[in-house]
Design an enzyme around this catalytic site. Structure first.
Site, PDB file in Angstrom:
ATOM      1  N   PHE A 119      23.643  91.724  54.939  1.00 62.87           N
ATOM      2  CA  PHE A 119      22.360  90.923  54.791  1.00 62.87           C
ATOM      3  C   PHE A 119      22.696  90.306  53.599  1.00 62.87           C
ATOM      4  CE2 PHE A 119      20.901  95.221  56.677  1.00 62.87           C
ATOM      5  CZ  PHE A 119      21.056  94.705  57.811  1.00 62.87           C
ATOM      6  N   GLY A 151      27.761  94.989  61.498  1.00 61.98           N
ATOM      7  CA  GLY A 151      26.763  95.124  62.433  1.00 61.98           C
ATOM      8  C   GLY A 151      26.400  94.244  63.366  1.00 61.98           C
ATOM      9  N   PRO A 191      25.956  88.225  74.972  1.00 59.81           N
ATOM     10  CA  PRO A 191      24.412  88.025  75.042  1.00 59.81           C
ATOM     11  C   PRO A 191      23.695  89.415  74.644  1.00 59.81           C
ATOM     12  CG  PRO A 191      25.368  87.850  77.275  1.00 59.81           C
ATOM     13  CD  PRO A 191      26.566  87.724  76.234  1.00 59.81           C
ATOM     14  N   GLU A 222      20.779  84.809  61.233  1.00 63.86           N
ATOM     15  CA  GLU A 222      19.923  84.669  60.539  1.00 63.86           C
ATOM     16  C   GLU A 222      18.784  83.857  61.051  1.00 63.86           C
ATOM     17  OE1 GLU A 222      21.883  84.155  56.263  1.00 63.86           O
ATOM     18  OE2 GLU A 222      23.058  83.542  58.086  1.00 63.86           O
TER      19      GLU A 222
END
Lengths: 163, 755, 352
Positions: free
Chosen positions: B251, B479, B645, B718
């Site tokens: 992150f 991740g 996807p 994001e």
């Protein structure tokens, strides 16, 4: 002074001579038994990453002194699969992409197994959400986690019926 | 050699059974569900010692005393590292060798510049002893008053914001536009400091093997970290190996090396043994960056028909006392809604905190919640539906630059998202919807956007004698699914099935994959892999077409296509041969090619490149008690080509939940007197739990982008946050009629105040 | 965590003897104690691990109908004990709204009674805290105090008691059985915790070394079983401490309130029993106006201790809601989100 602690870890009996009563179950598993699948996210009972089963019940291993567990049976993520055969919860987590970074995943999976053992949630997604709320996932794979738990529970129920 | 077979223009002809676009399950899933995926702190090399840092409880001043003797007297403690005895560094922690080298604290002196700064480190035979040793240091300080809060000192205009944007940008004359508008609104929004709070705390296992350094630590930028370490320790980059196969979340928080990791390496040097340092959760709130708090004032003007005439977006932000990093919170306003005039301005204060840094959707996450709230407020002022208002102000070209978009399927996101959600049933007036139990119901929306970036990355591709492939790039899986998506691209680039290709990533000795951030990793490394595959196929084609013994002889590179481990003649697909045969005849064990992924400057000059989306949220609010629950959320996103996807869906939903978090939950609470963060734990720094996330779905709309990069990838890491936070905030306002402008929305904002 | 001497007695008598040493603390599951020790908030010299004392793990019904819960019964086991949950549904609901499933599986009911405050200044050893370090001051008083007490606080301390479990226990007249070196005694749950006054470090009436051995719910509390709820307002929909919570129980006859029980959590240093409100409710019609008057009375003495004035109307409205929910009746099954305001209560919303 050493404290003798007898544990069954993933079915294997172990007698440990613990030189320090401060060692938590989590640190025992990770740093002394090198079972590092169980994760430390907060060390304070606030994230659930360290969830393991003690005598079949899910608990936070970070807030449990190892020395206090003499005689207990511990199941960790390493003890869930039967050889190459994954536990239905593990399978369902992959199938529903119930993970991203994977760090909370062992705790989520052990918590899910505990939840299913408890038998309180049924197939109600809302009860599963509540029952899994003790496991934070910052990647936020929550939707997949709920699907995976319900799916695995259905698989386990089918197996029980068949048995 | 420039391949005639121009794979970079049209990859489609390469594909057979197409791995790209398939919803494959995570290839690292098995390791992660069985607990065998090895994260940094899972390493226990022989002879390991444990290190625990002691951190400052003041935010500014000096450490004047540490009880080193007490710590050393604790059984099991091996050594205490303080500024007095820590090994020397070749580089200066306060130096600035490049703009991405952020200053850090590694016991260079006795200064304290924020709470939770490391001030000493204890090394012991056990984690328990090291932890207690650190507690026994009982530091004494000479404290100076802490400067905390957005009014902490004199505000100044920062030199640049974000990744080099000007602190003041004008498009048109915003004052004139506002003055001439029929309707104007001015509103100020506040967002608090956010901490990454990845589930995996920062950790390092460091071992010196002579002059060589081997470390396990999670990083979003392997080669960049290696370069910084080489400079700091005065050794060659090749002498350093960093292993980071799995990150337990990044992150933005694991983009740059921070003081505690350097201290772990120094500790290993000091004691001549491997050292493990896992940062305690509460200590993560300091040295690893955070999202700056913001106070944003938006002034919007619109004409009688609801067309925006001008937007002025001003952001007050904060940085640390010793470093410059400025959250570009206002910049989203330049790219989203068509207005004749747009201005963004910034000012900043210095606070006694750790340096704010990149946090998922830097700039845009806090900027978007303010902009989307303000746009909703203006829509309401104009008496228009929030979506109709946004469509009315749809930007056909990038508003501030006038550039065309490389692609923009936002209209489709609006349409499909609204339909899926049932948006058009929404009453215009706030506080008019109730559920059967009487809870207030509100629907809100927000536009999602994030720039489609590329950094620079490299990859190497190899075809082995048995026809199988190996593709390598020092990429990072935090991740988002790099292990899987890159394997899919790698397989397609070599026209092989996934199981015929070995993909290697996650160590610093592989080709430089740049940094995993800015939603640019898949585009950057994906392009590099794609090009590396093309290069090796071209070499193979060259071998075959120039060899008289090959059925492909004379076809020319452009006359050859690769499919399923074979090269075929384009004009007669019945004629061809396998990779293995080509290599065998040439007497080669393997053939290798490399490729890079870099942005195309010409395309970037010509086009504005952004992903877009539309997020719709439903909340329920208890009218008496003020508790909020998001009950439904739909996000429609246009992000170019989707590699996987299934994984993209997870990424987008995860981002949307971060949006819920920004709107309703997370906030670092700092005591203004001391600068200490009073909720530096996961019990009281609230991130959403499972029960906060009911029905939520994300989907992508088709978007072909021929300009961003050869594969048409725009990135999804994001964008999910942007738009979502605003959608939830707007839904709360619609449910309650109360517009909360200080985030997160709290019970105290919504509790009925009367009797 | 400091080093400590660890002993594991097999009986209550052994435990009490072992806890006679200075600096000793009882260790039950440790979900709170170990957390505090990891934060160096407490540093006991000796841990007396009572988890292996079998006699403290039973749930029994005595001849007079009282239910006696051994101190080491786990929160989850009590909440999921079908007979207990049927008779004391608000207690079960409170238990299931607390912490997480993992913590409830470990935490013991005895330990829960002595759970320490979540005041951040108590946890932060660098802050002044009269509770942790008597005489050092209270940094919460002018600090980040939006979650602090609005009832019964003092200048010395504005912390709240974080327990969910204790709130219905206070409402339903639970009794705590305590054993110490000088024998066994009983304390009303409501009298167990002390308000902060000038000695916030003294949190309960227990003497050093005294051990909670059981909690008793009186048979009479069963009268409320059909009309009992626990509701909890929080900033996250699960796994969060209460901002304010309320336990309410009613005995109704022909729409009139025969008896009422009411207690609040998250507002004071102890679970806050609202006796005056209960008295006002008795004999009144079970309707909104009665509930509002009761709520008014319960909060009459409330004053903000900081940035927490919102808690006063919040507590009032929660009381009304909890009474209304109780009036409508205990749900036949535990709500999916125990204690959540969103556990639907048709028609109970004030302004609906």
């Amino acid at each position: 002074m050493n404290w003798t602690v007898r544990l069954a870890v993933n079915g294997e009996p172990r007698t440990l001579a613990l030189d320090d009563p401060r060692v938590t179950l989590l640190d025992l598993l990770r740093e002394r038994l090198h079972l590092t699948g169980t994760k430390k996210g907060c060390d304070r009972g606030q994230c659930g990453a360290c969830t393991v089963l003690v005598d079949g019940r899910r608990i936070n291993s970070c807030l449990t002194l190892a020395v206090s567990l003499d005689g207990a049976a511990i199941t960790t993520i390493e003890g869930l699969a039967q050889g190459d055969r994954l536990h239905p919860v593990q399978e369902a987590f992959i199938a529903h992409d119930a993970l991203q970074c994977g760090f909370c995943t062992p705790g989520q999976i052990m918590s899910a197994v505990g939840l299913i053992n408890e038998g309180q949630a049924g197939d109600d997604p809302e009860r599963v959400r509540e029952g899994m709320s003790g496991n934070l996932c910052r990647c936020s794979a929550y939707v997949g986690i709920v699907e995976a738990v319900r799916d695995a529970q259905a698989t386990l129920t089918d197996k029980e019926r068949a048995a | 050699m420039t391949p005639e077979l121009n794979l970079s223009r049209d990859p489609a002809h390469l594909r057979h059974g197409s791995n790209i676009g398939q919803p494959l399950s995570r290839v690292d899933g098995l390791a992660k569900v069985t607990g065998t995926a090895r994260y940094a702190a899972d390493n226990n090399p022989p002879g390991l010692l444990y290190a625990v840092t002691a951190v400052s409880s003041i935010a500014r001043g000096r450490v004047v005393a540490l009880d080193v003797d007490a710590a050393k007297a604790h059984p099991g403690v091996v050594e205490v590292m303080t500024p007095a005895n820590r090994p020397a560094l070749a580089g200066d922690p306060d130096g600035k060798p490049n703009p991405f080298a952020f200053r850090f604290e590694a016991l260079q002196n006795d200064r304290v510049r924020y709470a939770n700064q490391p001030i000493a480190l204890v090394i012991a035979e056990s984690l328990e002893a090291a932890t207690e040793g650190a507690a026994l240091l009982a530091p004494r300080y000479e404290a100076e008053p802490a400067r905390i809060g957005l009014d902490a000192g004199d505000a100044y205009v920062p030199p640049v914001v974000g990744m080099g944007f000007p602190a003041e940008s004008h498009h048109g004359d915003v004052e004139a536009a506002l003055a001439g508008s029929d309707r104007q609104i001015t509103a100020t929004y506040e967002t608090p400091a956010h901490y990454h709070n990845a589930m995996e705390p920062h950790a390092i296992v460091a071992e010196w093997q002579g002059d060589k350094l081997v470390i396990d630590t999670p990083t979003q930028g392997l080669v960049m970290m290696r370069g910084r370490l080489a400079e700091l320790f005065g050794i060659a980059p090749e002498s350093i190996l960093i292993r980071s196969p799995y990150l337990g979340g990044g992150f933005g928080g694991k983009g740059f090396i921070a003081g505690p990791q350097i201290l772990g390496i120094l500790a290993a040097k000091l004691v001549g043994r491997p050292v493990k340092l896992v940062v305690r959760r509460e200590q993560l709130y300091g040295p690893f960056g955070h999202r700056s708090p913001t106070r944003q004032t938006l002034r919007l003007g619109a004409d009688g028909a609801g067309r925006l005439s001008g937007i002025h977006h001003h952001a007050r932000i904060a940085t640390s006392s010793f470093e410059d990093f400025y959250e570009a919170a206002a910049h989203v306003t330049h790219t989203l809604y068509a207005a004749e005039a747009i201005a963004t301005t910034y000012d900043a204060v210095r606070m006694d905190t750790g340096t704010p840094l990149f946090v998922r959707a830097p700039g845009i996450a806090p900027g978007s919640i303010a902009l989307e709230s303000a746009v909703d407020e203006m829509a309401e002022a104009c008496g228009l539906d929030p979506l109709a208002f946004r469509v009315k102000n749809y930007a056909e070209v990038e508003p501030s630059t006038g550039k065309p978009f490389s692609s923009k399927a936002l209209r489709e996101c609006y349409t499909q998202g609204a339909e899926r959600f049932g948006w058009w049933e929404r009453p215009l007036k706030a506080r008019t919807m109730r559920d059967k139990d009487g809870f207030l119901v509100g629907w809100g929306m927000g536009t999602a956007t994030f720039h489609a970036l590329m950094f620079a990355g490299q990859a190497r591709a190899v075809i082995r004698r048995d026809g199988s492939g190996v593709v390598e790039s020092g990429a990072h899986d935090m991740g988002q699914g790099a292990w899987t998506a890159f394997a899919q691209i790698a397989a397609d680039s070599l026209a092989l099935e996934l199981d015929q290709v070995t993909f290697k990533a996650g160590t610093s000795d592989l080709p430089d994959a740049g940094i995993a951030g800015g939603s640019a990793h898949t585009a950057t490394v994906g392009t590099a892999i794609h090009n590396a595959g093309a290069a090796v196929i071209a070499k193979l084609a060259e071998l075959a077409t120039s060899d008289q013994r090959s059925p492909l002889f004379g076809a020319g590179n452009a006359g050859v296509i690769a499919r399923n481990g074979r090269l075929l003649r384009r004009d007669d697909e019945g004629r061809g041969e396998s990779y293995a045969d080509i290599l065998a005849r040439a007497g080669l064990d393997q053939i290798e090619g490399s490729g890079s992924g870099v942005p195309d400057p010409a395309a970037n000059e010509q086009y504005a490149m952004h992903s877009h989306g539309a997020v719709f949220a439903e909340v329920k609010v208890d009218p008496d008690l003020g508790q909020v629950r998001v009950t439904r959320m739909v996000g429609a996103f246009a992000a170019g080509r989707i590699i996987n996807p299934k994984l993209v869906n997870s990424q987008l939903i995860g981002g949307m939940i971060w949006g819920i978090s920004l709107a309703l939950h997370e906030e670092a609470v700092t005591d203004r007197r001391t600068g200490r963060i009073m909720n530096a734990n996961l019990g009281e720094y609230h991130v959403p739990v499972n029960a906060d996330v009911p029905a939520i779905e994300a989907f992508t709309v088709a978007e072909h982008d021929p300009f961003v990069n050869p594969l048409g990838i725009k990135g999804v890491g994001e964008i999910g946050i942007t738009g979502s936070a605003g959608a939830v905030a707007n839904a709360v306002a619609h449910a309650t009629g109360i517009r909360v402008r200080r985030f997160p929305v709290r019970i105290s904002d919504l509790v009925r105040s009367g009797h | 965590m400091n080093r400590f001497d660890y002993v594991k007695p097999a009986t209550v008598a052994e435990a009490i003897a072992a806890a006679g040493a200075p600096g000793a603390a009882y260790l039950a599951s440790g979900t709170n104690l170990l957390d505090l020790m990891k934060g160096n908030v407490v540093r006991p010299e000796r841990l007396v691990d009572i988890t292996h004392i079998k006699e403290l793990t039973r749930i029994e019904t005595s001849g007079n109908g009282d239910v006696r819960i051994g101190a080491l019964v786990r929160n989850a086991d009590l909440a999921y004990d079908a007979s207990f949950a049927k008779d004391f549904p608000a207690v079960a609901e409170a238990l299931l709204s607390g912490a997480s499933a993992q913590l409830r599986n470990a935490a013991t009911v005895g330990g829960n009674l002595l759970q320490r405050t979540r005041c951040a200044y108590f946890y932060d050893t660098a802050s002044a805290c009269n509770k942790r370090a008597p005489g050092s001051g209270c940094d919460a008083r002018d600090g980040e105090n939006s979650q602090h007490a609005v009832l019964g606080w003092s200048e010395a301390c504005i912390a709240t008691n974080p327990s969910d479990f204790c709130v219905p226990l206070a409402a339903f007249d639970a009794v705590v059985e305590v054993e110490g070196a000088s024998g066994r005694r009983e304390v009303a749950l409501e009298a167990l915790h002390l308000l902060t006054g000038t000695t916030p470090d003294r949190e309960s009436v227990l003497a050093p070394g005294e051990l909670i051995v059981a909690i008793r719910l009186p048979a009479a509390a069963r009268a409320f079983a059909k009309h009992a709820r626990y509701l909890k307002v929080r900033e996250r929909n699960s796994y969060a401490f209460a901002v304010v919570s309320a336990a309410a129980g009613l005995v109704l006859e022909n729409g009139s309130i025969q008896q009422a029980r009411l207690a609040l959590g998250g507002v004071a240093a102890k679970p806050w029993r609202a006796h005056e409100a209960e008295a006002l409710l008795a004999g009144q019609p079970a309707e909104h106006g009665s509930f509002e008057r009761a709520a008014e009375a319960a909060l009459r003495e409330a004053t903000p201790s900081g940035d927490n004035a919102y808690k006063i109307p919040l507590a009032r409205q929660l009381i009304v809601r909890a009474l209304q929910a109780a009036m409508q009746g205990t749900p036949s099954r535990m709500p999916a989100l125990p204690a959540s305001p969103f556990s639907a209560v048709p028609g109970a919303l004030h302004d609906a």
